[in-house]
Design a protein around this motif. Sequence first.
Motif, PDB file in Angstrom:
ATOM      1  N   UNK A 111       0.834  -1.205   0.000  1.00 44.39           N
ATOM      2  CA  UNK A 111       0.000   0.000   0.000  1.00 44.39           C
ATOM      3  C   UNK A 111       0.867   1.252   0.000  1.00 44.39           C
ATOM      4  N   UNK A 112       1.927   1.242   0.795  1.00 42.57           N
ATOM      5  CA  UNK A 112       2.835   2.395   0.837  1.00 42.57           C
ATOM      6  C   UNK A 112       3.483   2.610  -0.523  1.00 42.57           C
ATOM      7  N   UNK A 129       4.373   6.383   6.133  1.00 40.35           N
ATOM      8  CA  UNK A 129       4.396   5.244   7.048  1.00 40.35           C
ATOM      9  C   UNK A 129       3.009   4.821   7.473  1.00 40.35           C
ATOM     10  N   UNK A 130       2.919   3.588   7.969  1.00 40.14           N
ATOM     11  CA  UNK A 130       1.644   3.063   8.444  1.00 40.14           C
ATOM     12  C   UNK A 130       1.874   2.084   9.583  1.00 40.14           C
ATOM     13  N   UNK A 132       3.616   6.828  13.981  1.00 40.63           N
ATOM     14  CA  UNK A 132       2.390   6.133  13.568  1.00 40.63           C
ATOM     15  C   UNK A 132       1.999   5.044  14.563  1.00 40.63           C
ATOM     16  N   UNK A 133       2.994   4.480  15.253  1.00 41.44           N
ATOM     17  CA  UNK A 133       2.694   3.461  16.261  1.00 41.44           C
ATOM     18  C   UNK A 133       1.845   4.049  17.387  1.00 41.44           C
ATOM     19  N   UNK A 182      -5.499   2.387  13.388  1.00 41.25           N
ATOM     20  CA  UNK A 182      -4.604   2.617  12.252  1.00 41.25           C
ATOM     21  C   UNK A 182      -3.931   3.972  12.414  1.00 41.25           C
ATOM     22  N   UNK A 183      -2.635   4.017  12.188  1.00 36.65           N
ATOM     23  CA  UNK A 183      -1.883   5.265  12.218  1.00 36.65           C
ATOM     24  C   UNK A 183      -1.187   5.467  10.884  1.00 36.65           C
ATOM     25  N   UNK A 184      -1.354   6.643  10.298  1.00 38.32           N
ATOM     26  CA  UNK A 184      -0.784   6.954   8.986  1.00 38.32           C
ATOM     27  C   UNK A 184       0.075   8.207   9.098  1.00 38.32           C
ATOM     28  N   UNK A 185       1.163   8.243   8.351  1.00 41.65           N
ATOM     29  CA  UNK A 185       1.978   9.452   8.226  1.00 41.65           C
ATOM     30  C   UNK A 185       2.236   9.764   6.772  1.00 41.65           C
TER      31      UNK A 185
END
Length: 305
Positions: free
Chosen positions: A8-9, A37-38, A199-200, A273-276
């Motif tokens: 996905x990235x 990042x994810x 993102x964590x 979910x964490x996205x950057x």
Amino acid sequence: MQEVIKSIIDDNRKYIENGVLPEYIPELKKAKKDALGMSIVTLDGEEYHGGDYQYKFTIQSISKVISLLLALEEKGEAYVFDRVGMEPTGDPFNSMVKLETVMPSKPFNPMINAGAIAISSMIEGRSSTGKVEKLLAFFRQITGNPALTINENVYLSEKRTGDRNRAMAYFMKDVGVIEKDVEGSLDVYFKQCSIEVTTKDIARIGAFLANDGIDLKTGKVLVDKKYIKIAKTFMFTCGMYNASGEFAINVGIPAKSGVGGGILATVPGQMGIGILGPSLDQKGNSVAGVQMIKDLSEKYKLSVF
């Protein structure tokens, strides 16, 4: 899951060039534009990461979710929503036009800047320093990261350039929405936005929300379930600024973005979910991050609809 995240990235890096770094907070212009990042944290405690998941960025408007929870716990629904509304605005996050033109004069919701500043003013404490320490302790507890701290350079940059926020705060003081010291309330707001995360950390917040306010490790209830429901509803209806409706249709899960490039998302009963992605679109959302979370939602059929 690790391979899915990597794919996905990689698939969405092409969107980075469609966005820009924010200029109205000078310190944010120093971010790594091509960072991506994810992180995913499931309610079973499994964690999956990819890309620049260790890259530190400031939480910005994602913090509005947590300050709302703390204000609700301390003040209750009646007090909070007597001063801040429950409706989407359709306007940019820093718009102040409806503060004066719509009666009664109060922010439309806690996810726009005016509403979040009002919420920050409600947090109990003898001083702005004490309030910030309480908020920071709350963030550390939810993320399980005792090392979370404030990026002083970003905080000072926000404070120096926050004239529009300052104007909204003094207007709200004039009409009785803010009862406490304006500059102290603004200081709390600027500092909460300047908390540095990865993102964590964001994904762990999402998992906490997905678990209805129960700490994954201890099983302790940290926030009343009804307040978690309120926060997730605001994320769904207002969390992606004036692109929230489009995001709800295309992705279909509660989310909150920040101009630091982060996106917090939660799938009730399943995961956080964490996205950057610091490169932003015109509405202030991570241009590649939105596409990444859309792909994830489509692949695993995460939409609540």
